[in-house]
Write a protein that holds these residues in place. Structure first.
Motif, PDB file in Angstrom:
ATOM      1  N   ILE A 187       0.841  -1.198   0.000  1.00  0.00           N
ATOM      2  CA  ILE A 187       0.000   0.000   0.000  1.00  0.00           C
ATOM      3  C   ILE A 187       0.877   1.249   0.000  1.00  0.00           C
ATOM      4  O   ILE A 187       0.632   2.189  -0.753  1.00  0.00           O
ATOM      5  N   PHE A 190       2.515   1.872  -3.356  1.00  0.00           N
ATOM      6  CA  PHE A 190       1.511   2.422  -4.275  1.00  0.00           C
ATOM      7  C   PHE A 190       1.273   3.895  -3.963  1.00  0.00           C
ATOM      8  O   PHE A 190       1.269   4.744  -4.852  1.00  0.00           O
ATOM      9  N   GLU A 191       1.119   4.174  -2.679  1.00  0.00           N
ATOM     10  CA  GLU A 191       0.781   5.530  -2.238  1.00  0.00           C
ATOM     11  C   GLU A 191       1.837   6.538  -2.695  1.00  0.00           C
ATOM     12  O   GLU A 191       1.502   7.634  -3.171  1.00  0.00           O
ATOM     13  N   TYR A 194       1.656   7.058  -6.449  1.00  0.00           N
ATOM     14  CA  TYR A 194       0.394   7.718  -6.761  1.00  0.00           C
ATOM     15  C   TYR A 194       0.471   9.202  -6.421  1.00  0.00           C
ATOM     16  O   TYR A 194       0.065  10.064  -7.206  1.00  0.00           O
TER      17      TYR A 194
ATOM     18  N   VAL B  21      -5.943   0.640  -7.996  1.00  0.00           N
ATOM     19  CA  VAL B  21      -5.672  -0.710  -7.483  1.00  0.00           C
ATOM     20  C   VAL B  21      -4.279  -0.728  -6.850  1.00  0.00           C
ATOM     21  O   VAL B  21      -3.270  -0.630  -7.533  1.00  0.00           O
ATOM     22  N   ALA B  22      -4.239  -0.841  -5.533  1.00  0.00           N
ATOM     23  CA  ALA B  22      -2.949  -0.837  -4.826  1.00  0.00           C
ATOM     24  C   ALA B  22      -2.366  -2.241  -4.745  1.00  0.00           C
ATOM     25  O   ALA B  22      -1.169  -2.412  -4.558  1.00  0.00           O
ATOM     26  N   HIS B  23      -3.238  -3.232  -4.878  1.00  0.00           N
ATOM     27  CA  HIS B  23      -2.779  -4.622  -4.782  1.00  0.00           C
ATOM     28  C   HIS B  23      -3.885  -5.510  -5.325  1.00  0.00           C
ATOM     29  O   HIS B  23      -5.067  -5.206  -5.143  1.00  0.00           O
ATOM     30  N   LEU B  31      -7.179  -4.451  -3.395  1.00  0.00           N
ATOM     31  CA  LEU B  31      -7.157  -3.384  -2.409  1.00  0.00           C
ATOM     32  C   LEU B  31      -7.245  -2.098  -3.206  1.00  0.00           C
ATOM     33  O   LEU B  31      -6.346  -1.766  -3.970  1.00  0.00           O
ATOM     34  N   TYR B  33      -7.282   1.833  -3.446  1.00  0.00           N
ATOM     35  CA  TYR B  33      -6.816   2.985  -2.669  1.00  0.00           C
ATOM     36  C   TYR B  33      -7.914   4.044  -2.604  1.00  0.00           C
ATOM     37  O   TYR B  33      -8.568   4.339  -3.607  1.00  0.00           O
ATOM     38  N   THR B 163      -6.310   1.656   6.947  1.00  0.00           N
ATOM     39  CA  THR B 163      -5.421   1.260   5.839  1.00  0.00           C
ATOM     40  C   THR B 163      -5.491   2.170   4.610  1.00  0.00           C
ATOM     41  O   THR B 163      -4.707   2.030   3.692  1.00  0.00           O
ATOM     42  N   THR B 165      -7.455   1.859   2.355  1.00  0.00           N
ATOM     43  CA  THR B 165      -7.867   1.023   1.225  1.00  0.00           C
ATOM     44  C   THR B 165      -9.163   0.295   1.590  1.00  0.00           C
ATOM     45  O   THR B 165      -9.561   0.282   2.756  1.00  0.00           O
TER      46      THR B 165
END
Ligand code: SF4
Lengths: 201, 473
Positions: A187, A190-191, A194, B21-23, B31, B33, B163, B165
């Motif tokens: 996460i 990604f964050e 992003y 889509v983070a995962h 997951l 975001y 989270t 997410t």
């Protein structure tokens, strides 16, 4: 969250279509800051009259269904508001499984987060189980999540589908948040990317 | 594992989904975001409590916006506090949670306070291309900006707080196209009710609806929010409208909208947010705007919609489980089949809610009420969606029109949309309401709700019965 493995219990028939979350738990009971204690107000306005007395012919007030653990319901059960108080109230009353042809999305999701198993079946199978449920105490239904089968009181077996991830979580009583936090580094990676792409967010 | 992206032409929903889509797990569970998490006092206390018990912080407090709205009184003297103890405790719990966890907060006495779905866009928190969630089904409202916005349950509220997410599987794509132009007296509210009338309350289940077509493009942002607001009443997970000049104009200059070079960058991206030529939808509904009349609901489900010129239906006109549901609802509503809808008297009018509590809605109501008086004995409650909407309505002279007509002009909140605060219907009291749900007892135990547009509600306030607003224009 409690695990859901196998349940044998009385099923209450509620053939009405579009049973919404306001019927399941009217808004005056949403003022709680707790999750527990809502069972006594489950279906409040169908269950009690204006003076708080039980309405005798409401299904869950009938002697045969006071201990129901399963509801067999008409189409589109749980539509309306996103209130998780609806599954909390069902659970607090003792309902662990709801069977219908269709559910509203948010309600369906909320069930899994609280150890309630919502089962979608084709119309003819729901009709058959509804008929079975009409027989009250004489008709105990068994729901086995592991094998994805429902056994009606006459022994007929019905297979149901369920998303494997949700099944896994329900069988093991797993908490979503802990599972997701295991992926925390994904996460965060990604964050960062992003945020660089979309700095205004 | 990174997400396999859809190749070929994409819908607007596909694009926003892919960007968040983070995962992704092998079975397609993602997951997703979350860019903005809106929070109100009713569905959040158990979530914050869960965090406390597990010792978890809020992952992104600056993306979490809290405002009390459902329980707050809307009377002018509300600074004196909330009388109902449970309501007060819920609002105090939000105060405390917002402070303890450091999230963005608009308390009751802040001029920016209001219904969460009105405050978000107004403050520029809601922007095109975002994912927006809230423990509230009418989060769909924010889809008007070309954002993927939907309601979640309290466990999911806790999940997002912890989270940022959400565990999600992708929904299907549905297109609702409204061709042509609306006739005079017909509004965004009539479009959205007509769509639900056509699809039923389960017609959108499992889908994200993209609203498009000339009639949608011609709507203001306020109107688009009204349309998306009720996507949930059609069962859809979310409603969405591609952003365009109208959107950019609305967003420009809002407190939390990007500025300067960042705006340029954002706008360039936002201009890529549309459904590609040739993208496939799983379901399509097309309505002609010319065929939509001002509508009202006659029953206790939002799909119970008819043009105001129609008569109360007969249960025998329906099939299956709906026959029983219709008899039950006519009984509840105290209506006889065959009665012209325009002959149904109403006791109360409610103008407000996240469906129709914005400035344009108040202007539409004021246009009808100007120079007129509400019918004697009627209760007419007009409730702005936020403190800023109220301020603007005062500045534009709308508030004077309401007061002169004899209406009750109140402070911002959810008010009689759901009756968790003191604004409620008495048993059998009949209301023409601009809100979004006509379920049994939604506006107070035993209360009878007819959903209408703000102009239709204002017309009913003048005549004391359901009225075709076109006669008063
Ligand atoms: S105005 Fe009504 S629908 Fe909107 S958030 Fe408040 S209670 Fe919900």
């Amino acid at each position: 969250m409690d695990k859901f493995e196998k349940l044998t219990g009385i099923a209450a028939p509620m053939p009405l279509v579009n049973i919404d979350t306001d019927m399941i738990i009217p808004k005056q009971f949403l003022k709680t800051i707790k999750r527990s204690g809502l069972g006594k107000n489950l279906f409040d306005e169908m269950r009690y009259d204006q003076n708080g007395n039980e309405i005798a012919d409401f299904v869950l007030n009938k002697p045969a269904y006071r201990k129901a653990e399963i509801i067999v319901a008409g189409d589109n059960f749980g539509c309306g508001s996103s209130r998780e108080h609806a599954p909390w109230a069902l659970l607090d009353f003792g309902i662990r499984c709801v069977i219908s042809t269709s559910f509203a999305d948010i309600f369906y999701n909320n069930c899994f987060k609280n150890g309630i198993l919502p089962i979608k079946l084709p119309k003819d199978q729901v009709d058959a189980l509804m008929e079975d449920a009409e027989r009250g105490e004489n008709a105990r239904i068994t729901v086995d999540l592991e094998s994805q089968t429902i056994s009606a009181s006459d022994g007929t077996e019905i297979h149901f589908d369920i998303d494997p991830f949700r099944k896994h979580c329900l069988l093991n009583g797993l908490d979503d948040i802990a599972l997701t936090l295991e992926k925390k580094s994904a996460i965060e990676t990604f964050e960062q990317a992003y945020q660089a792409r979309m700095p205004w967010v | 594992m990174t997400a396999p992206q859809k190749t070929g032409p994409k819908t607007l929903y596909d694009k926003i989904w892919d960007a968040h889509v983070a995962h992704q797990d092998a079975d397609g569970t993602c997951l997703l975001y979350i860019d903005r998490h809106l929070v109100h006092e009713v569905t959040s206390p158990q979530a914050f409590e869960g965090l406390r018990m597990a010792g978890r912080p809020v992952h992104a407090p600056d993306k979490t916006i809290a405002v009390p709205d459902h329980n707050v009184p809307t009377t002018l003297d509300r600074a004196n506090g909330i009388e109902n103890e449970e309501s007060r405790i819920q609002v105090e719990a939000l105060d405390k949670n917002a402070r303890d966890f450091g999230v963005v907060y608009y308390p009751v006495d802040d001029i920016r306070q209001g219904i969460v779905h009105i405050v978000g866009p107004e403050q520029g928190w809601t922007l095109p291309g975002m994912t927006v969630v809230c423990g509230d089904s009418h989060t769909a409202t924010h889809g008007a900006f070309g954002a993927l916005a939907h309601g979640i349950g309290t466990s999911e509220v806790e999940h997002v707080l912890a989270t940022q997410t959400l565990i999600q599987k992708k929904s299907k794509n549905m297109k609702v196209e409204i061709t042509g132009q609306l006739q005079p007296g017909v509004t965004a509210k009539d479009i959205t009710l007509a769509v639900i009338g056509a699809t039923g309350t389960a017609g959108g289940t499992g889908h994200v609806i993209e609203y498009c077509g000339e009639a949608i493009r011609s709507l203001s942002m306020e109107g688009r929010m009204t349309v998306c607001n009720m996507a949930i009443e059609g069962g859809a997970r979310a409603g969405i409208i591609a952003p365009d000049e109208t959107t950019f104009e609305y967003v420009t200059g809002r407190p939390h909208a990007p500025k300067g070079a960042t705006w340029e960058m954002a706008e360039a991206y936002w201009r890529t947010l549309f459904t590609d030529e040739g993208a496939e939808f799983d379901k399509v509904l097309t309505l002609r705007a010319e065929d939509i009349a001002p509508v009202v609901t006659w029953g206790t489900s939002p799909e119970d919609v008819l043009p105001i010129t129609a008569v109360v239906p007969n249960p025998d006109d329906f099939e299956g489980g709906k026959v029983e549901a219709v008899s039950r609802s006519l009984d509840y509503m105290g209506l006889k089949p065959g009665t012209p809808l325009t002959e149904i008297p109403v006791d109360t009018v409610f103008i407000g809610s996240c469906t129709n509590g914005r400035i344009e809605d108040l202007r539409a109501a004021a246009a009808i009420l100007k120079g007129r008086k509400i019918k004697e004995g009627m209760r007419v409650m007009i409730v702005p969606g936020s403190g800023l909407v109220r301020e603007q309505a005062e500045a534009e002279g709308l508030a004077d029109i309401f007061r002169d007509a004899g209406a009750d002009w109140r402070l911002a909140g959810c008010s009689m949309c759901l009756a968790m605060n003191p604004d409620q219907l008495a048993p059998q009291e009949r209301c023409a309401s601009t809100s979004n749900r006509n379920f049994e007892s939604r506006q107070g135990r035993g209360g009878r709700t007819h959903l209408v547009s703000p102009a239709m509600a204002a017309a009913a306030a003048v005549t004391g019965r359901l009225t075709d607003v076109r006669e008063m224009m």
